[in-house]
Design an enzyme around this catalytic site. Sequence first.
Site, mmCIF file in Angstrom:
data_model
loop_
_atom_site.group_PDB
_atom_site.id
_atom_site.type_symbol
_atom_site.label_atom_id
_atom_site.label_comp_id
_atom_site.label_asym_id
_atom_site.label_seq_id
_atom_site.Cartn_x
_atom_site.Cartn_y
_atom_site.Cartn_z
ATOM 1 N N MET A 91 -3.138 8.619 14.508
ATOM 2 C CA MET A 91 -3.354 9.006 13.114
ATOM 3 C C MET A 91 -2.734 10.366 12.803
ATOM 4 O O MET A 91 -3.286 11.157 12.058
ATOM 5 C CB MET A 91 -4.862 9.023 12.793
ATOM 6 C CG MET A 91 -5.507 7.675 12.982
ATOM 7 S SD MET A 91 -7.298 7.727 12.913
ATOM 8 C CE MET A 91 -7.724 8.194 14.580
ATOM 9 N N LYS A 120 -9.216 -0.561 4.351
ATOM 10 C CA LYS A 120 -9.373 0.318 3.196
ATOM 11 C C LYS A 120 -8.334 0.054 2.114
ATOM 12 O O LYS A 120 -8.231 0.793 1.148
ATOM 13 C CB LYS A 120 -9.285 1.775 3.646
ATOM 14 C CG LYS A 120 -10.480 2.160 4.497
ATOM 15 C CD LYS A 120 -10.709 3.662 4.489
ATOM 16 C CE LYS A 120 -12.032 4.021 5.124
ATOM 17 N NZ LYS A 120 -12.149 3.660 6.528
ATOM 18 N N ASP A 178 -9.736 -5.627 10.309
ATOM 19 C CA ASP A 178 -9.111 -4.434 9.738
ATOM 20 C C ASP A 178 -7.866 -4.827 8.964
ATOM 21 O O ASP A 178 -7.284 -5.881 9.216
ATOM 22 C CB ASP A 178 -8.666 -3.504 10.877
ATOM 23 C CG ASP A 178 -9.840 -2.792 11.510
ATOM 24 O OD1 ASP A 178 -10.945 -2.914 10.982
ATOM 25 O OD2 ASP A 178 -9.624 -2.125 12.543
HETATM 26 C C1 LIG Z 1 -7.942 4.104 13.365
HETATM 27 S S1 LIG Z 1 -6.816 4.206 14.678
HETATM 28 C C2 LIG Z 1 -7.225 2.766 15.544
HETATM 29 C C3 LIG Z 1 -6.752 2.782 16.962
HETATM 30 C C4 LIG Z 1 -7.030 1.479 17.674
HETATM 31 N N1 LIG Z 1 -8.420 1.264 17.843
HETATM 32 C C5 LIG Z 1 -6.319 1.420 19.022
HETATM 33 O O1 LIG Z 1 -6.973 1.343 20.057
HETATM 34 O O2 LIG Z 1 -5.088 1.411 19.018
HETATM 35 C C6 LIG Z 1 -5.334 3.793 13.858
HETATM 36 C C7 LIG Z 1 -4.137 4.535 14.458
HETATM 37 O O3 LIG Z 1 -3.665 3.867 15.617
HETATM 38 C C8 LIG Z 1 -2.275 4.023 15.706
HETATM 39 N N2 LIG Z 1 -1.670 2.686 15.670
HETATM 40 C C9 LIG Z 1 -2.286 1.515 15.553
HETATM 41 N N3 LIG Z 1 -1.394 0.494 15.609
HETATM 42 C C10 LIG Z 1 -0.185 1.058 15.745
HETATM 43 C C11 LIG Z 1 1.133 0.558 15.851
HETATM 44 N N4 LIG Z 1 1.389 -0.754 15.830
HETATM 45 N N5 LIG Z 1 2.155 1.431 15.972
HETATM 46 C C12 LIG Z 1 1.925 2.753 16.013
HETATM 47 N N6 LIG Z 1 0.700 3.290 15.930
HETATM 48 C C13 LIG Z 1 -0.346 2.467 15.791
HETATM 49 C C14 LIG Z 1 -1.841 4.843 14.503
HETATM 50 O O4 LIG Z 1 -1.819 6.194 14.894
HETATM 51 C C15 LIG Z 1 -2.957 4.574 13.529
HETATM 52 O O5 LIG Z 1 -3.063 5.620 12.572
#
Ligand SMILES: C[S@@+](CC[C@H](N)C(=O)[O-])C[C@H]1O[C@@H](n2cnc3c(N)ncnc32)[C@H](O)[C@@H]1O
Length: 471
Positions: free
Chosen positions: A385, A272, A250
């Site tokens: 998100m 993306k 990703d």
């Molecule tokens: C498509 S989701 C994927 C989630 C991922 N599979 C997980 O278990 O954390 C992406 C969202 O995860 C959250 N996210 C991922 N990494 C983050 C980080 N380092 N800090 C804050 N939010 C994060 C955000 O809300 C982001 O929009």
Amino acid sequence: MNYFPIFLDLTALKVLVVGGGEVALRKVVLLERSGASITLVAPEVLPELQERAAAGKINLGIREFVPDDLNGSRLVIVATSRRAVNRWIASLSEARGIPVNVVDDREASRFIVPAIIDRDPVMVAISTAGTSPVLARRLRERLEAVIPKKIGELALWLRALRHTARRRLRDTDERRRFFETIVDGPAARRFVDGDARGAQSIAQQLLARTSATPRVPGEVTLVGAGPGDPELLTLKALRALQDADVILHDRLVPEGLLDMARRDAARICVGKAAGSIGSTQEEINALLIEHALQGKRVVRLKGGDPFIFGRGGEELEALSKAQISFSVIPGVTAAAGCAAYAGIPLTHRDYAHSVTFVTAHADKDGREPDWRALAKPGITAVFYMGLARVEHIAAQLVAHGAAATLPAAIIAQGTLQDQRVITGTLATIADVTVASNVQSPALLVVGEVVSLQSQLAWFNSAAPLEVSRSA
Ligand SMILES: C[S@@+](CC[C@H](N)C(=O)[O-])C[C@H]1O[C@@H](n2cnc3c(N)ncnc32)[C@H](O)[C@@H]1O
């Protein structure tokens, strides 16, 4: 990178050492092992150096250095006690394009000599680019302790095995897997424990088995990369990254984490962002299947945990349909990682008895989350998100019974060095989020537990460092 690491073959090449004291002697001892032709020039030299000259090991000039000493030299090491002389010789060497090292004078040096662990033919070199010799020494001591004494002999044995493997195994992929099994498994363990015969017998059995069985089909491992800090990767995930032939990752997966993968693994960004390929789920599925069908070990590296808002399930369904074998290595999901680094316990006996992970996006049929359930007291809700929908979420929770004073926090770039935590209440969080100009990725955490953050923040918090007066 200030210095480019290389290992130089100095066999029979002229290396000039200027200086005749202890330091010069140490350099000569090291150089002797390289097979270089050593010339040493100094008006006064230690007896050990004279003995070496008498034994024909070095060419010795007991006199001052003259510029002609540089003639034919491929490397110069300067170790006199006179700084001005050292620098003069360094500038002469530079002018002639000969790499020069001036001991303890990094500025005047073109190259520096690393701390080494020498288990010939295995050599580990450590450099801090001259910033801290003590740190380099400590690192070397730690590595010394974990690198088996017989690692050099193991390398020689593996070289001997390569000839047999080249004859008996079908291609480079098969050979690489064979050697990974040898190095990671009981054969290498036996060898370094001193049982060379046992190791050889295991290797022969493995060779016979590998060459007689049909080619191993490819496989896909879904790997959770965690929320950002590379050290949150699990040991199993690290192993999968180091074994992978192809890594589809990703966009959110940080570079530091990809650096832990096998250097020659193909890396494909399927995020993306502009310029990346395979941005639709169908294209990603197709790439996974295509590489696995070529017999590759494919790692699908996903931010956080693959099964939490990661579409990991959809990818496995596609693989299952294509009859590709797969496995899953879970990762630290953003809610768990970011809350921990922000100092927000997601549950707490006094404040929250359950936690819900919610996607702030409406689902594919346009349905909204169950706001009434999320607005109940005594729970923590973590919205993934949700950055663009903070106002909507806060309004819905209040409209469904939550107190406008309920604490809420945004955690952006959680677990990374630039992590930001912004707190407020349902009434204020939308405004403070806009005012703070936080960027994605970010999570919204809602619940009484957020009130603990000011007390429990520890990561990147500017707590004063206590320095003892006597230190
Ligand atoms: C498509 S989701 C994927 C989630 C991922 N599979 C997980 O278990 O954390 C992406 C969202 O995860 C959250 N996210 C991922 N990494 C983050 C980080 N380092 N800090 C804050 N939010 C994060 C955000 O809300 C982001 O929009």
